[in-house]
Scaffold this motif. Structure first.
Motif, mmCIF file in Angstrom:
data_model
loop_
_atom_site.group_PDB
_atom_site.id
_atom_site.type_symbol
_atom_site.label_atom_id
_atom_site.label_comp_id
_atom_site.label_asym_id
_atom_site.label_seq_id
_atom_site.Cartn_x
_atom_site.Cartn_y
_atom_site.Cartn_z
ATOM 1 N N THR C 173 0.860 -1.182 0.000
ATOM 2 C CA THR C 173 0.000 0.000 0.000
ATOM 3 C C THR C 173 0.892 1.225 0.000
ATOM 4 O OG1 THR C 173 -0.090 0.065 2.406
ATOM 5 C CG2 THR C 173 -1.855 -1.123 1.271
ATOM 6 N N ASP C 174 0.331 2.307 -0.536
ATOM 7 C CA ASP C 174 1.101 3.524 -0.730
ATOM 8 C C ASP C 174 0.261 4.700 -0.259
ATOM 9 O OD1 ASP C 174 2.297 5.829 -1.952
ATOM 10 O OD2 ASP C 174 3.322 4.508 -3.375
ATOM 11 N N THR C 175 0.705 5.342 0.820
ATOM 12 C CA THR C 175 -0.013 6.475 1.372
ATOM 13 C C THR C 175 0.737 7.775 1.077
ATOM 14 O OG1 THR C 175 -0.832 5.026 3.107
ATOM 15 C CG2 THR C 175 -1.048 7.385 3.503
ATOM 16 N N GLY C 176 2.090 7.650 1.088
ATOM 17 C CA GLY C 176 2.909 8.819 0.772
ATOM 18 C C GLY C 176 4.158 8.390 0.011
ATOM 19 N N GLY C 177 4.102 7.169 -0.514
ATOM 20 C CA GLY C 177 5.259 6.636 -1.234
ATOM 21 C C GLY C 177 5.615 5.222 -0.824
ATOM 22 N N SER C 178 4.767 4.626 0.004
ATOM 23 C CA SER C 178 5.085 3.337 0.612
ATOM 24 C C SER C 178 5.176 2.151 -0.340
ATOM 25 C CB SER C 178 4.061 3.002 1.702
ATOM 26 O OG SER C 178 4.341 3.738 2.857
ATOM 27 N N ILE C 179 4.807 2.337 -1.614
ATOM 28 C CA ILE C 179 5.108 1.309 -2.619
ATOM 29 C C ILE C 179 6.327 1.752 -3.432
ATOM 30 C CG2 ILE C 179 4.329 0.250 -4.780
ATOM 31 C CD1 ILE C 179 1.488 0.191 -3.628
ATOM 32 N N ARG C 180 6.287 3.007 -3.895
ATOM 33 C CA ARG C 180 7.321 3.446 -4.843
ATOM 34 C C ARG C 180 8.699 3.569 -4.201
ATOM 35 N NH1 ARG C 180 4.379 8.541 -5.727
ATOM 36 N NH2 ARG C 180 3.297 7.773 -3.875
ATOM 37 N N GLN C 181 8.746 4.090 -2.967
ATOM 38 C CA GLN C 181 10.051 4.287 -2.341
ATOM 39 C C GLN C 181 10.729 2.947 -2.021
ATOM 40 O OE1 GLN C 181 10.678 3.794 1.056
ATOM 41 N NE2 GLN C 181 12.332 5.192 1.658
ATOM 42 N N PRO C 182 10.046 1.960 -1.438
ATOM 43 C CA PRO C 182 10.711 0.665 -1.257
ATOM 44 C C PRO C 182 11.003 -0.049 -2.575
ATOM 45 C CG PRO C 182 8.450 0.598 -0.403
ATOM 46 C CD PRO C 182 8.759 2.019 -0.717
ATOM 47 N N ALA C 183 10.163 0.147 -3.596
ATOM 48 C CA ALA C 183 10.468 -0.447 -4.900
ATOM 49 C C ALA C 183 11.793 0.121 -5.397
ATOM 50 C CB ALA C 183 9.352 -0.138 -5.890
ATOM 51 N N SER C 184 11.951 1.416 -5.218
ATOM 52 C CA SER C 184 13.191 2.081 -5.618
ATOM 53 C C SER C 184 14.383 1.526 -4.832
ATOM 54 C CB SER C 184 13.037 3.579 -5.385
ATOM 55 O OG SER C 184 14.253 4.247 -5.513
ATOM 56 N N CYS C 185 14.198 1.389 -3.521
ATOM 57 C CA CYS C 185 15.284 0.889 -2.662
ATOM 58 C C CYS C 185 15.651 -0.562 -2.990
ATOM 59 C CB CYS C 185 14.875 0.960 -1.190
ATOM 60 S SG CYS C 185 14.799 2.622 -0.540
ATOM 61 N N CYS C 186 14.681 -1.347 -3.454
ATOM 62 C CA CYS C 186 14.914 -2.774 -3.658
ATOM 63 C C CYS C 186 15.082 -3.158 -5.129
ATOM 64 C CB CYS C 186 13.778 -3.597 -3.045
ATOM 65 S SG CYS C 186 13.754 -3.544 -1.245
#
Lengths: 95, 479, 486
Positions: C173-186
């Motif tokens: 789930t993504d409320t303020g980046g919670s999908i995109r930011q970890p996708a970026s990190c991983c």
């Protein structure tokens, strides 16, 4: 706007959080820093700007007045820390 | 009077939908605890509300009935507070933008009319119920039943336009009658489907500024509303007279003592932190919904009462009684339609029928007796087929059995003989059998008239129509 | 052949051709989980029994050739924020101790109906509050590319489990980046759809007006397949949008000629990591080479987004989290027999530090006397942020930015300093405030071997263009094929 220890205690009370002395000090400082940061918003003149509270088209969703099955009483209470006589059991409420 | 009271009422009415406001659980009253609950009304994690359309229709109907302006867009808001009967930790209500505003209704008071303003009507969900332990082992606990949680409510807030407890009760009754007429609330105060809180303050007569108000709760009958308000007014006057101050607080009415008592004021003042409910979009009540509601709006008690007075020429009192419920009014109108006799119909419906129903504790809807049967009975009386006195007995049997009057009259053999030729024959035989008395009557002993009536009744086993007998006897004796 | 290295479309093909079975694939993933979990800790709960059972059922469906979708028999993982019927759901919080939902979230139900096999529940920041997955009540998750680094958050477990090949795909789930930011990190693909595109029913709420579910996948094709299964109007969610769901795979043409890619100057700021900036700039050149036009755009209120977000999200959260009160489910701490103490002790012990901090901030911003200055003001500025995007999309079809200002940071590096942690979301937050779709996809690596993410933001309900652009970029590069060695 500055936030005091008293404010933090009041907010903790509203939020039903029993904070320790250490937590209160910690949060007072941290909230102060965060609030100073968001102070930035006051730079903007928003008079006449309607607030956005949702981004979807404002079409009200309705359901028909139809009864659907409820949970069985035991399923409703299954997750309760304490239940008895078909009810959730809580410490006595003193008015 | 040195002081005047200022009273405003907040009424919560449970709407008669089948399912709850935001989920499909039943709203039925009196079920086993926690059997009408689901993940949504239990406030389990991740669940979402979806608005019951019928509840909105009902709320719109009430708004129209009390002349409120419907806001094309209203907003559901969360009222945040912690209590075990509130599973989500917030109540979904409406706050800054309610469903409707600026309404009014009129009450009858002291032989006159008074307009009471209605500030607003908003929709919200009901909370659950707390049961307190009875046995000693339970004395440290409370028990939570969430069946009522999420049942749709409307809150109707009045302007502080009332000055006496009688006005308050008249307003409440008018409000309840309308709700019941609209068939959107059962108006049951004892079961809590119609609840009232009162804001009461006092001020010196003629003063502009409002005094400090107290909010009264826990009044579950009209009688208690009156008692609580009267007590509270006097209490506040006494305080002011003694130079003390009225404290703004919530006070509970104690029916056993007839007093109001302060709820121990909580340490923290209420701060409900209202904000727009993000799980529901704004409520757009379209013109279509409002038009439909308006079209299906029934004639309301006040209008019906006025129409009864003018159309049927019955006294205001009768009209008031007969329009007390929509069912009774409809019943009465059916009787009138069949008889064309509004006042006579009113006498039977209001007098006999309501008396019998009251004895049985029933409503007109529960009654086996059909309006057409009452009309038949009235017709028989009019034709003289039955006497007024006997009709009362027949009516009771009709009420008990639901049978039409003709059969009862026949079975009892109490048909009245009104046929003039038949009676003339009987009377001829009576006169022939008593020539002496006839002579004496004709020579001036008119007191004997009663004797001839008696003989005629004897000969007909009491079934002769007395008016007809009188008439024929007079003619015949006049010779 | 290592089944765990496959994409959804790769595995689906093999299942269809009877080269393998769902049970075989599920067993391979369960084995992989057993091997790498001690190092990665991407799961809170592994549901091996249920997974094998539904894999068996999927195999039967495949054998009969009935009701097969591209997800039938494909093992996936689910962030532990989605309620799963009869399977404990924790939201990585102590306060939900022992909670077993009697219902499935709509997204989980749809994925099950599509035939997906659920391997287990992913670790996350408690109640999705965090950018590092260090705020889990169970354990942090470790970045598969560098175990001393965070996987990002809050859906860190979901991102890491895909990166570490513990599942083919996952949902977060993504409320303020919670999908995109970890996708970026991983170094994986993470898609946040338009708010309202995917049902929120049964997804434990953090900030209701911002939360949106989306997939983590190894490539863009898989993201389209997952979105096909997840998207659509849900009558149980009043905020769900009534709009047709296209077949998102039809957008995967590789054709971006004439597409106008907006480059907002506010997203290339001083102080951002040079390597990140270089990778993203290079990615833009790739798009240009493929025929897209790069156009400068401006999103002038970007600097206010973090402030708006932390007021709006925490206000909603403070109310959403009021239901955890020790009455109906989860933890109860009752020492004195007083209701008030029970509430306070339960919530104090049940919630972690970050959650309490946000409840405090949210309660404060809604409380009497502060509502106008904080919550209301933030909602007004939110309008300005949304208007920025409307304006920008008049001159472009898609907006390209870095996903995060830095690559994955070290565990413990930012825990002491909430504000710096909050600023990790600076590039992802505006998208949620505006409700628009966004994706993060791998666009390079730092010298230390840490993945860098490219973020693409689209118009409302235009996930098609987002996926199209991502696919075109992906087709021209190989970053998405790299896997960490654990």
């Amino acid at each position: 706007m500055s936030i005091t220890k008293k404010d933090v205690l009041h907010v903790a009370d509203l939020a039903r959080l029993a904070l320790t002395e250490k937590e209160i000090d910690l949060y007072t400082g941290q909230l102060q820093r965060i609030l100073s940061y968001v102070e930035k918003l006051s730079e903007l003149d928003t008079s006449g700007v309607a607030p956005t509270t949702t981004t979807v088209p404002p079409e009200t969703a309705f359901r028909e007045d139809r009864v659907t099955p409820s949970l069985a009483q035991e399923d409703a209470l299954r997750n309760a820390p304490l239940s008895e006589k078909g009810c959730f059991k809580v410490p006595k409420i003193i008015e | 009077m040195k002081y005047e009271a200022v009273i405003g009422l907040e009424v919560h009415a449970q709407l008669l939908t089948d399912s709850k406001l935001f989920c499909g659980c039943s709203t039925r009253f009196g079920s086993e605890p926690n059997t009408q609950v689901c993940q949504i009304c239990l406030g389990m994690p991740g669940v979402l509300p979806v608005l019951n359309k019928k509840a909105v229709e009902f709320a719109v109907k009430m708004s129209l009935a009390v002349n409120c302006r419907i806001n094309p867009r209203s907003i559901f808001a969360r009222k945040n507070y912690f209590y075990p009967d509130l599973p989500k930790g917030y109540q979904v209500s409406q706050y800054t933008e309610p469903l409707s505003e600026h309404g009014h209704l009129e009450i009858d008071i002291d032989g006159g009319r008074k307009r009471i303003g209605i500030t607003r009507i908003h929709m919200e969900e009901d909370a659950g119920k707390l049961l307190h332990g009875e046995g000693i082992e339970d004395s440290n606990f409370s028990f939570v039943d969430l069946n009522r949680t999420g049942v749709p409510l409307i809150e109707i807030v009045s302007e502080p336009d009332m000055r006496t407890s009688d006005e308050a009760v008249a307003y409440l009754k008018a409000l309840r009658d309308i709700l019941v007429y609209l068939r959107i609330c059962d108006g049951n105060m004892e079961e809590g489907s119609f609840r009232c809180d009162a804001n009461v303050s006092v001020r010196l007569m003629g003063a502009e500024k409002l005094g400090t108000k107290a909010e009264l709760k826990n009044m579950n009958s009209f009688k208690y509303v009156k008692e609580a308000i009267d007590y509270e007014i006097q209490r506040q006057i006494d305080l002011v007279e003694n130079g003390e101050k009225v404290v703004q607080e919530t006070r509970l009415f104690d029916a056993s003592k007839g007093i109001t008592a302060s709820m121990r004021s909580k340490e923290e003042a209420h701060d409900y932190r209202y904000f727009p409910e993000p799980d529901l979009l704004p409520l757009n009540v379209g013109a279509k919904l409002v038009d439909q509601a308006r079209e299906t709006l029934p004639e309301l008690p006040e209008a019906k009462r006025a129409r009864f007075i003018t159309d049927y020429a019955i006294p205001p009192y009768d009209a008031g009684v007969l329009t007390a419920t929509r069912e009774l009014a409809d019943y009465y109108e059916e009787v009138v339609k069949a008889t064309g006799e509004p006042k006579v119909s009113s006498n039977w419906v209001m007098g006999e029928l309501l008396r019998l129903l009251k004895e049985d504790g029933k409503d007109v809807g529960d009654c086996a007796l059909k309006p057409s049967a009452i009309a038949d009975l009235i017709g028989m009386i009019k034709k003289g087929a039955i006497s007024g006195k006997m009709a009362k007995e027949v009516f009771e049997e009709m009420y008990k059995t639901g049978k039409p009057p003709a059969g009862i009259v026949k079975a009892r053999g109490i048909t009245q003989i009104s046929d003039e030729s038949e009676l003339a024959g009987v009377i001829d035989r009576v006169l022939e059998a008593n020539p002496e008395s006839v002579d004496r009557y004709r020579s001036g002993k008119v007191q004997l008239f009663g004797f001839f009536v008696g003989e005629t009744m004897k000969a007909t086993k009491g079934q002769a129509n007395p008016q007809a007998v009188n008439k024929i006897l007079k003619e015949k004796l006049a010779g | 052949m290592d089944l765990t290295s496959l994409t959804i479309h790769g595995l689906s093909e093999k299942l269809k051709n009877r080269e393998t079975t769902s049970v075989e694939a599920t067993k391979a993933f369960l084995k992989r989980i057993e091997e790498v979990e001690p190092k990665v800790r991407a799961f809170i709960t592994v549901t091996a029994g249920e997974a094998l059972k539904s894999a068996g059922e999927a195999d039967k469906r495949i054998a009969k050739g009935e009701g097969i979708t591209p997800l039938t028999g494909v093992p996936i993982a689910v962030k532990d924020i989605f309620c799963t019927k009869d399977i404990r759901t924790t939201c990585a919080s102590k306060i939900l101790e022992g909670f077993i939902p009697p219902y499935d979230s709509t997204v989980v139900r749809k994925l099950k109906e599509a035939g997906a096999v659920i391997l287990g529940k992913n670790n996350m920041d408690e109640f999705a509050m965090g950018s590092s997955t260090e705020n889990s009540a169970f354990s942090p998750t470790y970045n598969p590319w560098a175990l001393d680094r965070v996987p990002g958050g809050s859906s860190g477990g979901s991102a890491a489990s895909v990166a570490a090949s513990e599942c083919v795909a996952s949902i977060g789930t993504d409320t303020g980046g919670s999908i995109r930011q970890p996708a970026s990190c991983c170094g994986v693909v993470g898609l946040k759809p338009t708010y309202g595109r995917v049902s929120r029913f049964g997804m434990i709420a953090f900030a209701s007006s911002l939360d949106q579910a989306g997939p983590f996948t190894k490539d863009t094709t898989d993201a389209a397949i997952m979105l096909n299964a997840m998207a659509g109007h849900d009558p149980s969610d009043s905020t769900s949008i009534k709009a047709e769901v296209p077949d998102y795979r039809t957008f995967l043409t590789g054709e971006v000629k004439g597409l106008k890619v907006g480059i907002p100057k506010e997203y290339f700021i001083e102080g951002m990591d040079k390597e990140v900036e270089a990778s993203v700039r290079e990615a833009l050149e790739v798009l240009k080479k493929a025929g897209a036009a790069l156009v400068p755009v401006t999103l002038p209120h970007t600097e206010y987004a973090v402030g708006v977000y932390y007021l709006v999200a925490t206000a909603e959260a403070s109310s959403n989290l009021a239901r955890y009160d020790g009455v109906k489910y989860g933890l109860r701490v009752d020492e004195t027999g007083s209701l008030l103490d029970m509430y306070k002790k339960t919530r104090d012990e049940g919630f972690g530090g970050e959650v309490k901090r946000r409840i405090m901030l949210g309660t404060y911003s809604l409380s009497a006397g502060y509502y106008d200055a904080y919550y209301k003001k933030a909602s007004e500025v939110r309008t300005l942020i949304k208007n920025d995007f409307d304006e920008a999309f008049k001159s472009c079809d898609i907006i390209a930015t870095p996903t995060a200002p830095t690559a994955a940071f070290k565990l413990g590096e930012r825990v002491e300093d909430p504000l710096t942690m909050y600023l990790s979301d600076i590039f992802t937050i505006s998208c949620n405030l505006a409700g628009i779709p966004g994706i993060s996809l791998p666009c390079g690596f730092t010298k230390e071997g840490l993945p860098v993410g490219l973020q693409l933001l689209g118009r409302t309900l235009d996930e098609g263009t987002v996926l199209k652009t991502a696919y075109a970029y992906e087709s021209a590069t190989e970053w998405h094929t790299r896997r960490p060695k654990i």
